[in-house]
Design an enzyme around this catalytic site. Structure first.
Site, PDB file in Angstrom:
ATOM      1  CE1 TYR A 226      -3.638   5.851  -9.430  1.00 22.37           C
ATOM      2  CE2 TYR A 226      -2.706   5.112 -11.517  1.00 22.37           C
ATOM      3  CZ  TYR A 226      -2.604   5.822 -10.338  1.00 22.37           C
ATOM      4  OH  TYR A 226      -1.440   6.522 -10.078  1.00 22.37           O
TER       5      TYR A 226
ATOM      6  CG  ASP B 242       3.349   5.408 -14.817  1.00 22.94           C
ATOM      7  OD1 ASP B 242       2.724   6.275 -15.455  1.00 22.94           O
ATOM      8  OD2 ASP B 242       2.869   4.833 -13.820  1.00 22.94           O
TER       9      ASP B 242
ATOM     10  CG  ASP C  24      -0.495   7.785 -12.932  1.00 22.79           C
ATOM     11  OD1 ASP C  24      -1.292   8.447 -12.258  1.00 22.79           O
ATOM     12  OD2 ASP C  24       0.075   6.759 -12.504  1.00 22.79           O
TER      13      ASP C  24
ATOM     14  CD  GLU D  98       5.267   5.977  -8.966  1.00 26.95           C
ATOM     15  OE1 GLU D  98       5.042   6.057 -10.185  1.00 26.95           O
ATOM     16  OE2 GLU D  98       5.079   4.926  -8.314  1.00 26.95           O
TER      17      GLU D  98
END
Length: 491
Positions: free
Chosen positions: A235, A86, A83, A474
């Protein structure tokens, strides 16, 4: 005097010509990048791969990783995608990414083929679906996370030699997660359509999983982070109604079975007007799929069906600045939804515009917005303008896709890309050493994360390119997956 005037006018015309030439060249530079950007967007998925890499792996700075995932639960949970920046495998956004990659493969199949990228696009999709099949070992059991989010985020390590714990988390009848099961059902159903022309047997396996997961999601209602609490900090889902509608819409498209259409028409609501389409809000996706049925004349456009269509078109009108609650635009023209990783919302909205443009064209229809009409070409033009912005036609003159042009983010927030490749230096990088030697290093990332789309600029078109700025720097697979389809649509 007249000589001077002529000289001035000649000079003026020359200046105008130069400006026009520069503008057309700049536009041309962007437009010629569509095919290249499409190719690179698919390389990004290879950089995100977990598990044992295949012999035809093209991103060679990556190596095998997380080969024992699932061993704590005696289930093979290797593979899939990491994801964002990371080394976690979060099932909820991973499933949404899979659905959007499948939708890109379905809707833009001919364009992907014309650009010689269909094989790579399906390979990217299969890397996800192979993992999801393994993550669903029983009808009412679905693994939704591998890794501990807190310990993973507390370290800066390459996936190839990470030492952080890799616990497996699942949902089942006693610990439900209708949103996670529903999204995974949508992913499997959509993917079955994408694979049907080339691999019918695999498509049948996927549709079997999709049907089971949809039944599981309906039979045992619940929000998944109440069962997988570790995911809640990263999430958290806001509800599961959208995933169930989204799954039903995809199952109907895959099977043409009336029971799924009945679910959509008998649902308590259609989601109403939405402001985003993203990993936690799929209502727009469901609305668009139902609107497609109406535009194609496969269902009567009245009652609940008309409401779905109206809501889909409200979202599109707002994106096109012709609605009653228009999406904010930056001074440079970027659709701006939310501050954290805004480009994930921009790429998903642009996909909706690209797909709906195709549906309108096929139906020879248009959209009547509160502030004017929209034709199919208007939708594709708006999607193209967003692609152009992301690829460099913006006030920073920066491509927000890594590796496109020369001015692109050099320090995306990404563990694997920011640490020297294990193939160049296999000395283990420890948890804290990664922060000291690599995360806080002012130099560009040693590995170019080709095709990654970062979070993007702020609402004033400013981007700092700082590895520490995870809100803007990111990249995430959920941003890239719909962008594959948009790039194919405009290429």
């Amino acid at each position: 005097m007249s000589q001077l005037k002529n000289g001035s006018s000649q000079c003026l015309w020359t200046s105008i010509c130069i400006v026009l030439l520069v503008l057309s060249t700049a536009r041309g530079a962007v437009s010629t990048n569509y095919g290249e950007a499409l190719t690179k967007s698919l390389l990004y998925f290879e950089a995100q791969r977990s598990g044992k890499l295949p012999p035809n792996q093209r991103v060679t700075w990556r190596g095998d990783s997380a080969l024992r995932d699932g061993s704590d639960a005696h289930v093979d949970l290797t593979g899939g995608y990491y994801d964002a920046g990371d080394n976690m495998k979060f099932g909820f956004p991973l499933a949404f990414m899979t659905t959007m990659l499948a939708w890109s493969n379905i809707e833009m199949a001919s364009q992907l083929k014309a650009n010689q990228e269909q094989e790579n696009a399906l390979a990217a999709l299969k890397w996800a679906t192979d993992f999801l099949i393994k993550a669903h070992p029983e009808p009412n059991v679905l693994y939704g996370q591998v890794g501990d989010g807190n310990s993973d985020h507390g370290c800066w390590m390459r996936p190839e030699d990470m030492t952080t714990p890799r616990p497996s988390f699942h949902i089942d009848a006693q610990h439900p997660g209708s949103d996670l099961a529903g999204e995974t059902a949508a992913a499997m159903a959509a993917a079955s359509i994408a694979f049907a022309p080339s691999d019918e047997a695999y498509a049948k396996i996927l549709i079997g999983h999709a049907k089971d997961l949809f039944e599981f999601a309906k039979a045992y209602p619940g929000i998944y982070q109440n069962s997988i609490t570790n995911a809640g900090g990263f999430y958290a889902s806001s509800g599961y109604e959208d995933e169930l509608l989204w799954a039903a819409a995809w199952l109907h498209r895959a099977t043409n079975d009336q029971i799924y259409l009945d679910y959509l028409t008998k649902a308590s609501g259609t989601g109403g007007p939405r402001t985003v389409f993203a990993w936690d809000d799929k209502f727009v996706g469901a609305q668009v799929l139902v609107a497609k049925l109406a535009l194609e004349g496969k269902v009567e456009s009245n009652g609940k069906i008309a409401e779905y269509k109206s809501m889909a078109e409200q979202f599109i009108c707002n994106c096109a600045q012709k609605g009653s609650n228009n999406v904010k635009k930056t001074p440079g023209g970027l659709l701006y939804f939310l501050p954290w990783n805004n480009l994930q919302y921009t790429t998903a909205a642009s996909f909706v515009l690209s797909a709906y443009s195709k549906y309108l064209e096929g139906a020879k229809a248009s959209i009547q917005c509160p502030n004017g009409a929209l034709q199919a070409s208007d939708l594709l033009d708006l999607a193209r303008s967003q692609v152009d912005y992301i690829l460099g036609s913006n006030p920073q003159n920066m491509s927000y896709m890594v590796g496109v042009g020369t001015n692109y983010p050099k320090k995306p927030h990404h563990r694997a890309a920011s640490i020297v490749s294990i193939h160049k230096d296999n000395t283990p990088v420890t948890c804290s050493e990664g922060f000291n030697a690599w995360f806080n290093n002012p130099a560009p990332n040693p590995n170019v994360l080709m095709g990654a789309v970062v979070g993007g600029p702020n609402d004033n078109d400013v981007y700092g390119d700082e590895r520490t700025d995870y809100q803007h720097a990111e990249p995430a697979p959920a941003t890239a997956a719909p962008f594959v389809g948009v790039l194919a649509a405009v290429a």
